[in-house]
Write a protein that holds these residues in place. Sequence first.
Motif, PDB file in Angstrom:
ATOM      1  N   VAL A 268       0.843  -1.200   0.000  1.00  9.44           N
ATOM      2  CA  VAL A 268       0.000   0.000   0.000  1.00  9.44           C
ATOM      3  C   VAL A 268       0.876   1.247   0.000  1.00  9.44           C
ATOM      4  O   VAL A 268       1.766   1.400   0.842  1.00  9.44           O
ATOM      5  N   GLN A 269       0.606   2.135  -0.947  1.00  2.00           N
ATOM      6  CA  GLN A 269       1.317   3.411  -1.031  1.00  2.00           C
ATOM      7  C   GLN A 269       0.432   4.497  -0.415  1.00  2.00           C
ATOM      8  O   GLN A 269      -0.727   4.651  -0.791  1.00  2.00           O
ATOM      9  N   VAL A 270       0.989   5.248   0.544  1.00  2.00           N
ATOM     10  CA  VAL A 270       0.246   6.310   1.230  1.00  2.00           C
ATOM     11  C   VAL A 270       0.836   7.663   0.850  1.00  2.00           C
ATOM     12  O   VAL A 270       2.037   7.890   1.019  1.00  2.00           O
ATOM     13  N   ILE A 271      -0.003   8.560   0.335  1.00  2.00           N
ATOM     14  CA  ILE A 271       0.440   9.884  -0.115  1.00  2.00           C
ATOM     15  C   ILE A 271      -0.308  10.951   0.681  1.00  2.00           C
ATOM     16  O   ILE A 271      -1.539  10.923   0.762  1.00  2.00           O
ATOM     17  N   LYS A 272       0.433  11.873   1.282  1.00  2.39           N
ATOM     18  CA  LYS A 272      -0.171  12.982   2.021  1.00  2.39           C
ATOM     19  C   LYS A 272       0.172  14.279   1.292  1.00  2.39           C
ATOM     20  O   LYS A 272       1.335  14.650   1.180  1.00  2.39           O
ATOM     21  N   MET A 273      -0.856  14.956   0.799  1.00  2.00           N
ATOM     22  CA  MET A 273      -0.650  16.131  -0.040  1.00  2.00           C
ATOM     23  C   MET A 273      -0.541  17.405   0.807  1.00  2.00           C
ATOM     24  O   MET A 273      -1.361  17.643   1.699  1.00  2.00           O
ATOM     25  N   VAL A 274       0.473  18.208   0.516  1.00  3.68           N
ATOM     26  CA  VAL A 274       0.710  19.461   1.227  1.00  3.68           C
ATOM     27  C   VAL A 274       1.047  20.540   0.202  1.00  3.68           C
ATOM     28  O   VAL A 274       1.927  20.339  -0.637  1.00  3.68           O
ATOM     29  N   THR A 275       0.364  21.671   0.256  1.00  3.99           N
ATOM     30  CA  THR A 275       0.639  22.777  -0.654  1.00  3.99           C
ATOM     31  C   THR A 275       1.846  23.547  -0.137  1.00  3.99           C
ATOM     32  O   THR A 275       1.792  24.156   0.933  1.00  3.99           O
ATOM     33  N   LYS A 276       2.921  23.512  -0.894  1.00  2.00           N
ATOM     34  CA  LYS A 276       4.191  24.098  -0.461  1.00  2.00           C
ATOM     35  C   LYS A 276       4.079  25.614  -0.310  1.00  2.00           C
ATOM     36  O   LYS A 276       3.413  26.288  -1.093  1.00  2.00           O
ATOM     37  N   GLY A 277       4.751  26.143   0.725  1.00  2.00           N
ATOM     38  CA  GLY A 277       4.791  27.578   0.938  1.00  2.00           C
ATOM     39  C   GLY A 277       3.511  28.165   1.492  1.00  2.00           C
ATOM     40  O   GLY A 277       3.287  29.378   1.414  1.00  2.00           O
ATOM     41  N   THR A 278       2.650  27.324   2.065  1.00  4.98           N
ATOM     42  CA  THR A 278       1.380  27.799   2.607  1.00  4.98           C
ATOM     43  C   THR A 278       1.211  27.329   4.058  1.00  4.98           C
ATOM     44  O   THR A 278       2.072  26.658   4.623  1.00  4.98           O
ATOM     45  N   LEU A 279       0.064  27.657   4.609  1.00  3.70           N
ATOM     46  CA  LEU A 279      -0.311  27.209   5.945  1.00  3.70           C
ATOM     47  C   LEU A 279      -0.156  25.695   6.097  1.00  3.70           C
ATOM     48  O   LEU A 279       0.266  25.208   7.150  1.00  3.70           O
ATOM     49  N   GLU A 280      -0.472  24.954   5.038  1.00  5.75           N
ATOM     50  CA  GLU A 280      -0.417  23.488   5.124  1.00  5.75           C
ATOM     51  C   GLU A 280       0.981  22.990   5.466  1.00  5.75           C
ATOM     52  O   GLU A 280       1.129  22.006   6.190  1.00  5.75           O
ATOM     53  N   GLU A 281       1.990  23.647   4.941  1.00  8.35           N
ATOM     54  CA  GLU A 281       3.365  23.234   5.222  1.00  8.35           C
ATOM     55  C   GLU A 281       3.687  23.448   6.700  1.00  8.35           C
ATOM     56  O   GLU A 281       4.357  22.628   7.327  1.00  8.35           O
ATOM     57  N   LYS A 282       3.184  24.533   7.271  1.00  8.20           N
ATOM     58  CA  LYS A 282       3.392  24.805   8.691  1.00  8.20           C
ATOM     59  C   LYS A 282       2.635  23.792   9.553  1.00  8.20           C
ATOM     60  O   LYS A 282       3.126  23.355  10.597  1.00  8.20           O
ATOM     61  N   ILE A 283       1.431  23.431   9.112  1.00  5.66           N
ATOM     62  CA  ILE A 283       0.664  22.416   9.828  1.00  5.66           C
ATOM     63  C   ILE A 283       1.405  21.084   9.817  1.00  5.66           C
ATOM     64  O   ILE A 283       1.503  20.390  10.834  1.00  5.66           O
ATOM     65  N   ASP A 284       1.958  20.738   8.663  1.00  4.28           N
ATOM     66  CA  ASP A 284       2.704  19.489   8.523  1.00  4.28           C
ATOM     67  C   ASP A 284       3.875  19.454   9.501  1.00  4.28           C
ATOM     68  O   ASP A 284       4.123  18.442  10.157  1.00  4.28           O
ATOM     69  N   GLN A 285       4.577  20.557   9.622  1.00  7.62           N
ATOM     70  CA  GLN A 285       5.715  20.642  10.553  1.00  7.62           C
ATOM     71  C   GLN A 285       5.241  20.563  12.005  1.00  7.62           C
ATOM     72  O   GLN A 285       5.880  19.923  12.842  1.00  7.62           O
ATOM     73  N   MET A 286       4.115  21.198  12.296  1.00  9.98           N
ATOM     74  CA  MET A 286       3.601  21.209  13.660  1.00  9.98           C
ATOM     75  C   MET A 286       3.093  19.822  14.069  1.00  9.98           C
ATOM     76  O   MET A 286       3.260  19.398  15.213  1.00  9.98           O
ATOM     77  N   ILE A 287       2.477  19.104  13.128  1.00  8.87           N
ATOM     78  CA  ILE A 287       2.003  17.752  13.403  1.00  8.87           C
ATOM     79  C   ILE A 287       3.172  16.871  13.852  1.00  8.87           C
ATOM     80  O   ILE A 287       3.050  16.073  14.778  1.00  8.87           O
ATOM     81  N   THR A 288       4.308  17.035  13.198  1.00  5.20           N
ATOM     82  CA  THR A 288       5.491  16.234  13.523  1.00  5.20           C
ATOM     83  C   THR A 288       6.091  16.639  14.868  1.00  5.20           C
ATOM     84  O   THR A 288       6.422  15.785  15.698  1.00  5.20           O
ATOM     85  N   SER A 289       6.215  17.947  15.089  1.00  6.07           N
ATOM     86  CA  SER A 289       6.904  18.418  16.286  1.00  6.07           C
ATOM     87  C   SER A 289       6.052  18.316  17.551  1.00  6.07           C
ATOM     88  O   SER A 289       6.581  18.252  18.655  1.00  6.07           O
ATOM     89  N   LYS A 290       4.725  18.290  17.395  1.00  9.34           N
ATOM     90  CA  LYS A 290       3.840  18.270  18.566  1.00  9.34           C
ATOM     91  C   LYS A 290       2.951  17.024  18.581  1.00  9.34           C
ATOM     92  O   LYS A 290       1.799  17.082  18.994  1.00  9.34           O
ATOM     93  N   LYS A 291       3.492  15.914  18.114  1.00  3.99           N
ATOM     94  CA  LYS A 291       2.705  14.696  17.989  1.00  3.99           C
ATOM     95  C   LYS A 291       2.068  14.273  19.316  1.00  3.99           C
ATOM     96  O   LYS A 291       0.892  13.926  19.370  1.00  3.99           O
ATOM     97  N   MET A 292       2.833  14.300  20.405  1.00  2.00           N
ATOM     98  CA  MET A 292       2.312  13.851  21.703  1.00  2.00           C
ATOM     99  C   MET A 292       1.160  14.739  22.164  1.00  2.00           C
ATOM    100  O   MET A 292       0.148  14.248  22.669  1.00  2.00           O
ATOM    101  N   LEU A 293       1.294  16.059  21.966  1.00  2.00           N
ATOM    102  CA  LEU A 293       0.227  16.973  22.346  1.00  2.00           C
ATOM    103  C   LEU A 293      -1.018  16.726  21.500  1.00  2.00           C
ATOM    104  O   LEU A 293      -2.131  16.656  22.020  1.00  2.00           O
ATOM    105  N   PHE A 294      -0.828  16.556  20.199  1.00  2.13           N
ATOM    106  CA  PHE A 294      -1.962  16.347  19.301  1.00  2.13           C
ATOM    107  C   PHE A 294      -2.690  15.047  19.633  1.00  2.13           C
ATOM    108  O   PHE A 294      -3.904  14.975  19.551  1.00  2.13           O
ATOM    109  N   ASP A 295      -1.935  14.016  20.004  1.00  2.97           N
ATOM    110  CA  ASP A 295      -2.542  12.729  20.336  1.00  2.97           C
ATOM    111  C   ASP A 295      -3.451  12.827  21.563  1.00  2.97           C
ATOM    112  O   ASP A 295      -4.432  12.101  21.688  1.00  2.97           O
TER     113      ASP A 295
END
Length: 207
Positions: free
Chosen positions: A156-183
């Motif tokens: 299974v190939q999983v693709i997560k789409m993010v629009t570069k240079g926008t809010l989505e890129e910042k969300i993507d970074q925040m999801i990674t850095s704050k995983k425990m809080l988000f969980d």
Amino acid sequence: EQNNSPIPYMHVFATLQLLKQICNHPSLVTGKNWKLHESGKFELFKELLNEAFGSRHKVVVFTQYVGMIGIISEYLKSLEVEHSILTGATKNRGQVIDNFQTNPNCKVFVGSLLAGGIGIDLTAASVVIHYDRWWNASKENQATDRVHRIGQKQAVQVIKMVTKGTLEEKIDQMITSKKMLFDQYMDKDEELFKKLTKQELIQLLSG
């Protein structure tokens, strides 16, 4: 930016949702026909679908916006591609899922992230596309797990789409850095925002 003023969390949350929809497709905000707008993400999405069809893969697409499901469905209809749709309003869930699982002509399953996250099997697919990022990666993983079920015989190939240079890129970074809080706030997105600092919220909204 005023340190002494209270943070209008609901306003911030609504603004972020608006910006996320623009990243998906401008017509979600303007209300105009989607064919009258250009969307880099949607153009890439078309390419991903064509590649999947060319390799005879079945595709599962998740998005958190019902309006985006409508656009994707209209596009697939224009190609005469048979597909199944699942949202929170779907009444014949079993029939919709069974059609995708057993009908070789049904090539795409398009579902809302929450409706598709629990209690269904989508093992006929070998490609999963998350058209937009949820604040909480656990919700995305739950949805992806619908394809990685017992009985899955394909890679299974999983693709997560993010629009570069926008809010989505910042969300993507925040999801990674704050995983425990988000969980901790898996089903309470509004509550999650109250745990972010004023500076973090400003960073999300800044250009």
